[in-house]
Design an enzyme around this catalytic site. Structure first.
Site, short mmCIF file in Angstrom:
data_model
loop_
_atom_site.label_atom_id
_atom_site.label_comp_id
_atom_site.label_asym_id
_atom_site.label_seq_id
_atom_site.Cartn_x
_atom_site.Cartn_y
_atom_site.Cartn_z
N CYS A 119 -3.20 2.88 -13.39
CA CYS A 119 -2.47 2.70 -11.95
C CYS A 119 -1.43 1.30 -11.93
O CYS A 119 -0.50 1.57 -10.78
CB CYS A 119 -3.00 2.74 -11.29
SG CYS A 119 -4.36 3.96 -11.68
N HIS A 179 -0.72 1.16 -3.99
CA HIS A 179 -1.32 2.53 -5.22
C HIS A 179 -2.20 3.56 -4.19
O HIS A 179 -2.67 2.91 -3.50
CB HIS A 179 -2.64 1.47 -6.36
CG HIS A 179 -2.58 3.38 -7.40
ND1 HIS A 179 -2.12 3.50 -7.72
CD2 HIS A 179 -4.37 2.44 -7.48
CE1 HIS A 179 -3.74 4.98 -8.55
NE2 HIS A 179 -4.08 4.30 -8.42
N ASN A 192 -4.69 10.98 -6.37
CA ASN A 192 -4.45 9.53 -7.54
C ASN A 192 -3.58 9.79 -8.79
O ASN A 192 -4.18 11.04 -9.46
CB ASN A 192 -5.15 9.16 -7.66
CG ASN A 192 -5.96 8.00 -8.33
OD1 ASN A 192 -4.37 7.04 -8.78
ND2 ASN A 192 -6.87 7.08 -8.18
O1 UT7 Z 1 -6.90 4.55 -9.81
C1 UT7 Z 1 -7.49 3.37 -10.09
C2 UT7 Z 1 -8.69 2.70 -9.68
N1 UT7 Z 1 -9.62 3.74 -9.04
C3 UT7 Z 1 -10.45 3.32 -7.77
O2 UT7 Z 1 -10.20 3.05 -7.66
C4 UT7 Z 1 -11.06 5.12 -7.72
C5 UT7 Z 1 -12.60 4.13 -7.10
N2 UT7 Z 1 -13.37 4.19 -6.37
C6 UT7 Z 1 -14.04 5.29 -4.99
O3 UT7 Z 1 -12.53 5.64 -4.76
C7 UT7 Z 1 -14.48 5.90 -5.01
O4 UT7 Z 1 -15.49 5.18 -5.14
C8 UT7 Z 1 -15.37 6.90 -5.13
C9 UT7 Z 1 -13.97 8.50 -4.21
C10 UT7 Z 1 -14.78 7.14 -6.68
C11 UT7 Z 1 -16.36 7.74 -4.89
O5 UT7 Z 1 -16.44 7.76 -3.42
P1 UT7 Z 1 -17.97 6.72 -3.00
O6 UT7 Z 1 -18.02 6.32 -1.24
O7 UT7 Z 1 -18.29 5.08 -4.04
O8 UT7 Z 1 -19.27 7.62 -3.43
P2 UT7 Z 1 -20.64 7.17 -4.55
O9 UT7 Z 1 -20.20 7.42 -5.91
O10 UT7 Z 1 -21.73 5.95 -4.55
O11 UT7 Z 1 -21.07 8.41 -4.36
C12 UT7 Z 1 -22.20 8.85 -3.12
C13 UT7 Z 1 -22.64 10.03 -3.41
C14 UT7 Z 1 -23.59 10.43 -4.96
O12 UT7 Z 1 -24.59 11.66 -3.78
P3 UT7 Z 1 -26.01 10.54 -3.38
O13 UT7 Z 1 -26.61 9.54 -4.71
O14 UT7 Z 1 -26.07 9.42 -2.47
O15 UT7 Z 1 -26.70 11.27 -3.31
C15 UT7 Z 1 -22.72 11.08 -5.22
O16 UT7 Z 1 -23.31 11.74 -6.14
O17 UT7 Z 1 -21.75 11.27 -3.06
C16 UT7 Z 1 -22.13 11.98 -4.37
N3 UT7 Z 1 -20.10 12.52 -4.13
C17 UT7 Z 1 -20.29 13.72 -4.08
N4 UT7 Z 1 -20.53 14.57 -3.07
C18 UT7 Z 1 -19.65 15.76 -3.45
C19 UT7 Z 1 -19.33 12.19 -6.01
N5 UT7 Z 1 -18.74 13.12 -5.62
C20 UT7 Z 1 -18.62 13.52 -5.02
C21 UT7 Z 1 -18.03 15.02 -5.18
N6 UT7 Z 1 -18.00 15.88 -3.64
N7 UT7 Z 1 -16.69 15.34 -5.63
#
Ligand code: UT7
Length: 327
Positions: A112, A254, A284
């Site tokens: 990115c 970004h 993204n």
């Molecule tokens: O471009 C290059 C750089 N990229 C980035 O900078 C991306 C950085 N990361 C992020 O933006 C975030 O970490 C994400 C958007 C990818 C994920 O968000 P998060 O708040 O970190 O969620 P998480 O991975 O901690 O997941 C929280 C919960 C989980 O459920 P449990 O285990 O708490 O029951 C996931 O299974 O959300 C669940 N989850 C979803 N639920 C509904 C993960 N993806 C989804 C989804 N829909 N699409």
């Protein structure tokens, strides 16, 4: 001698994929995607449209704004992790599609941060006298390497292209690139990776069956590094350019997650009204997210002559960087 951005251009495919569409594909909800990422919809390139086609349209718009014809270009740099092919490079394909002269044209893979790397390189070529006019591009079709069964990643990405034409500023011109900064830390590469398809893991039936040609991301870990590195890159951009925070008019970050953007703006004590945000519309789009946002803000008149504009990126590698530009 200073390098100036003479024109910008961008292009996104017509097809829209909404959060509600995604609700039908994986176990997710519009509410989760909006609140956790800020994304409402994203654009998807069709299967017959490779990255070079998006890059071509963005480049033509940038050349048009710059009033530079393709045959005046001395250099084409394409930042992408979704090239048309492993080789030849998308930059070479674009050189041919544009009808540019037989100039140096190459791709570089900085995730990115691809557009920041590209303009940093173009700036160096121009200031050294090795090139007069350069085309720097960020283009990406991440939806072609998305695992549509992985809800933690498939809701995030979109396709698009953004371009800038760079050239030498006139002596009396105060506009131009004031400073650029770029960094990398390869020790963290496994956190955001397309595992198969290269020499480490050539394509096989197994690699396809296991979905290893798609994006793997440890979202939580990447998030932590992204906020830290984007803040560092932003501060470096300010420091190297000597422009104090109070003078900054626009931040063009970004677009990975609205929470990362919010965090960065708060750390810089910059109101969100001075931050260019497109993540709601496009998701993204990796290397193309900054040049698309920049082009939209230039064309709609938000970014005006004399403004100080700070571009800040973070991506796979890990890579991160910034550019301070006086418009
Ligand atoms: O471009 C290059 C750089 N990229 C980035 O900078 C991306 C950085 N990361 C992020 O933006 C975030 O970490 C994400 C958007 C990818 C994920 O968000 P998060 O708040 O970190 O969620 P998480 O991975 O901690 O997941 C929280 C919960 C989980 O459920 P449990 O285990 O708490 O029951 C996931 O299974 O959300 C669940 N989850 C979803 N639920 C509904 C993960 N993806 C989804 C989804 N829909 N699409």
């Amino acid at each position: 001698m200073r390098t100036k951005i003479l024109g910008t251009g961008s292009f996104v495919p017509e097809k829209v994929l909404t959060n509600f569409d995604l609700e039908k594909i994986v176990d997710t909800s519009d509410e989760w995607i909006r609140t956790r990422t800020g994304i409402i919809e994203r654009r998807i390139a069709d299967e017959n449209t490779p990255s070079s086609e998006l890059a071509l349209k963005a480049s033509e718009r940038a050349l048009d704004m710059a009033k530079i014809s393709p045959d005046q270009l001395d250099l084409i740099i394409v930042g992408t992790v979704t090239p048309d092919y492993m080789f030849p490079s998308t930059a070479c394909i674009l050189q041919n599609k544009l009808g540019a002269r037989k100039i140096m044209a190459y791709d570089q893979s900085a995730g990115c941060t691809g557009f920041i790397y590209a303009i940093r390189q173009a700036d160096a070529f121009i200031r050294s006298g090795m090139a007069k006019y350069a085309l720097a591009i960020g283009v990406e079709e991440l939806t072609k390497i998305t695992n549509w069964t992985d809800r933690s990643t498939c809701v995030l990405f979109g396709d698009g292209a953004g371009a800038a034409v760079l050239g030498p500023a006139d002596d009396e011109d105060e506009a131009g690139i004031l400073a650029t900064y770029a960094a990398a830390d390869g020790s963290l590469g496994d956190l955001l990776i397309q595992q198969a398809g290269g020499s480490a893991m050539p394509a096989s039936h197994e690699s396809v069956d296991k979905n290893l040609h798609t994006i793997y991301m440890n979202g939580n870990e990447v998030f932590k590094h992204a906020v830290r590195s984007m803040e560092e890159a932003a501060l470096k951009g300010l420091e190297l350019s000597g422009i104090p925070m109070e003078k900054l008019n626009w931040l063009v970050p970004h677009q990975a997650n609205i929470r990362i953007i919010d965090f960065l703006a708060r750390r810089l004590k910059l109101p969100m009204e001075q931050v260019v945000v497109t993540i709601d519309k496009y998701g993204n789009t990796s290397a193309s997210s900054i040049p698309i946002a920049l082009d939209e803000a230039v064309r709609d008149g938000r970014i005006k002559e004399g403004d100080y504009v700070l571009l800040v990126a973070f991506g796979a590698g890990f890579t991160w960087g910034s550019a301070m530009i006086r418009w």
